[in-house]
Design an enzyme around this catalytic site. Structure first.
Site, short mmCIF file in Angstrom:
data_model
loop_
_atom_site.label_atom_id
_atom_site.label_comp_id
_atom_site.label_asym_id
_atom_site.label_seq_id
_atom_site.Cartn_x
_atom_site.Cartn_y
_atom_site.Cartn_z
N HIS A 180 0.82 -1.22 0.00
CA HIS A 180 0.00 0.00 0.00
C HIS A 180 0.85 1.27 0.00
CE1 HIS A 180 -3.49 2.34 0.22
NE2 HIS A 180 -4.10 1.82 1.25
N ASP A 412 -11.43 -4.96 -18.27
CA ASP A 412 -11.81 -5.78 -19.42
C ASP A 412 -10.59 -6.50 -19.99
OD1 ASP A 412 -12.92 -6.93 -21.63
OD2 ASP A 412 -13.53 -5.07 -22.61
#
Length: 482
Positions: A180, A412
């Protein structure tokens, strides 16, 4: 193999820096960012791992995108400091690759797998759905032993971007892992968008990447003094801080668990319409977003299940992105969020309708997202600490992070589908597998909206309250709100 070597070698032997490594200084970060972000995505198509890896390699050779292949190193030998650098190899090789990619070939169907089959899937789009995901998270995140904290990454020579692909006969699960300290969810979303652009052969759509050494908060400047920050006099310190910590320890005594909730589009639209109707009696042109309503509605459900003393203060923190303040031509991957604070008595939140809390959440965002407030917050944080705690000693803290701008639900990968794929190949399920560790406050993640405009959330709450929440959701499903 580097993953294996990391966990079998002497941990005190620090990895050597390559003689030609470029050193990129990361902005200082608060300790809460020293964990991993681990996200599992399910695709209902078989994906070609070679195409995915080749497009990743191509992306990580473009400009500052190369910095994502740098090795994390601690800048300060002081163990309490949170200062890290990236050491970027001059050339990525088999021994020092730009990323780590593990592939697991499984011959069966995805729904026959004991773990994959338990990832939440869309069910009835007209009902609020509730998923117990404890059994789905652990096996996914422990298949390979990656470093779990920033210091462990610094002790290794592993690239910070890691991927695990579980390939089934009729589907794929990809586990995304990164420290992170590098990025937030929106930054990672920008990385994924660039990756898919390369995968689709549209390299000209890959934006220029802002280097990690550039702090987005420093780019905003510090023209506004610290005293102008709205909450500058609400710092929790000294005895009050100790009282809060003791209370948090007590509230964690029963342990916490994660659940995923899918909320129908029509329910949120219906609730938002009612909220706006309520607010229109006192405001000329009220506005609240769907996410404002979603957070307000579910926070009240959580409070009803937790049953805290009504005199306590609810401190609801809502993460917001600061990239809207920066020049749009570059991709800013580094952590660029601030927290908007809503502080209200618990009793007041429960006594009033959803419109009350939704309006307060919106007011907090409008007030704290201004350039002046962000500048004042940054100046104030430099005076008192990178991420100071705001609130009261008896507060009920609830943190909310909205990942919807990361657009994970729109990732996608159709150009990597093994068989011809009609339409987009986007995740049918998203699961946060991150391990916070230690004592944590209540928190929720807005994962995003799916193709049916249903909202997905994942919440980390005390075990004892989930039964009450499930009963409330069952009650809601009995009401006709279409």
């Amino acid at each position: 193999m580097e993953v294996v070597r990391y966990f079998t070698r002497n941990q005190k032997q620090l990895p050597a820096t390559g003689p030609n490594d470029s050193i990129v200084q990361l902005p200082d970060i608060p300790p809460c960012y020293e964990c991993n972000v681990e996200v599992a995505l399910r695709f209902d198509s078989s994906l070609d791992s070679e195409k995915l890896q080749q497009s990743l390699k191509q992306l990580l050779e473009i400009g500052n995108w190369r910095q994502l292949g740098g090795r994390v190193r601690r800048r300060d030998t002081n163990p309490s400091a949170c200062n890290y650098d990236l050491h970027v190899p001059a050339e990525f090789t088999t021994e020092r690759p730009a990323f780590n990619y593990q592939i697991w070939e499984l011959s069966g169907a995805i729904d026959e797998h004991p773990t994959a089959s338990k990832m939440p899937r869309p069910t009835d789009p007209k009902k609020v759905s509730f998923y117990n995901v404890g059994d789905a998270r652990s096996p996914l995140r422990t298949r390979t032993r990656y470093p779990r904290k920033a210091q462990e990454w610094a002790d290794s020579d592993l690239p910070p971007l890691s991927f695990e692909q579980l390939s089934f006969r009729d589907g794929t699960i990809i586990l995304l892992v990164f420290p992170h300290i590098l990025m937030d969810a929106t930054g990672y979303g920008l990385f994924l968008k660039a990756w898919t652009s390369v995968l689709q052969g549209r390299i000209d759509h890959v934006p220029q990447c802002c280097g990690f050494s550039e702090s987005t908060t420093d780019m905003l400047g510090h023209k506004t003094p610290a005293g102008a920050f709205t909450w500058h006099n609400h710092l929790l310190k000294g005895l009050d801080s100790l009282k809060f910590t003791a209370g948090l320890l007590w509230e964690n005594r029963w342990g916490k668990e994660d659940r995923v909730i899918r909320v129908p589009a029509k329910f949120i639209m219906h609730t938002r319409d009612k909220v706006l109707a309520d607010l229109s009696t006192s405001q000329p042109s009220p506005f609240v977003s769907q996410s404002d309503v979603l957070i307000a509605w579910f926070t009240r459900v959580v409070l009803a299940a937790l049953k805290p003393l009504q005199r306590r203060t609810l401190v609801l923190t809502n993460a917001f992105d600061t990239r809207h303040m920066l020049p749009p031509e570059r991709a800013y991957l580094q952590n660029s969020v601030c927290m908007a604070h809503t502080m209200l008595p618990v009793g007041e939140v429960l006594y009033n309708p959803v419109s009350f809390l939704a309006n307060e959440i919106r007011r907090s965002l409008v007030r704290e997202r201004t350039e002046e407030q962000i500048q004042a917050r940054c100046a104030w944080a430099k005076d008192v600490g990178i991420m100071p705690l705001l609130g009261t000693s008896d507060m009920l803290l609830c943190n909310v992070s909205n990942w919807s701008k990361g657009n994970l639900v729109d990732l996608d990968l159709c150009h990597a589908a093994v068989t011809e794929h009609r339409g987009p190949c986007v995740p049918s399920s998203i699961l946060n597998c991150s391990q916070m560790g230690g004592v944590t406050p209540n928190y929720g993640i807005i994962l995003g909206k799916d193709s049916q405009d249903c909202w997905w959330m994942q919440w980390h709450l005390p075990k004892f309250c989930w039964a009450g929440i499930e009963r409330e959701l069952d009650t809601i499903n009995q009401i006709r709100w279409e």
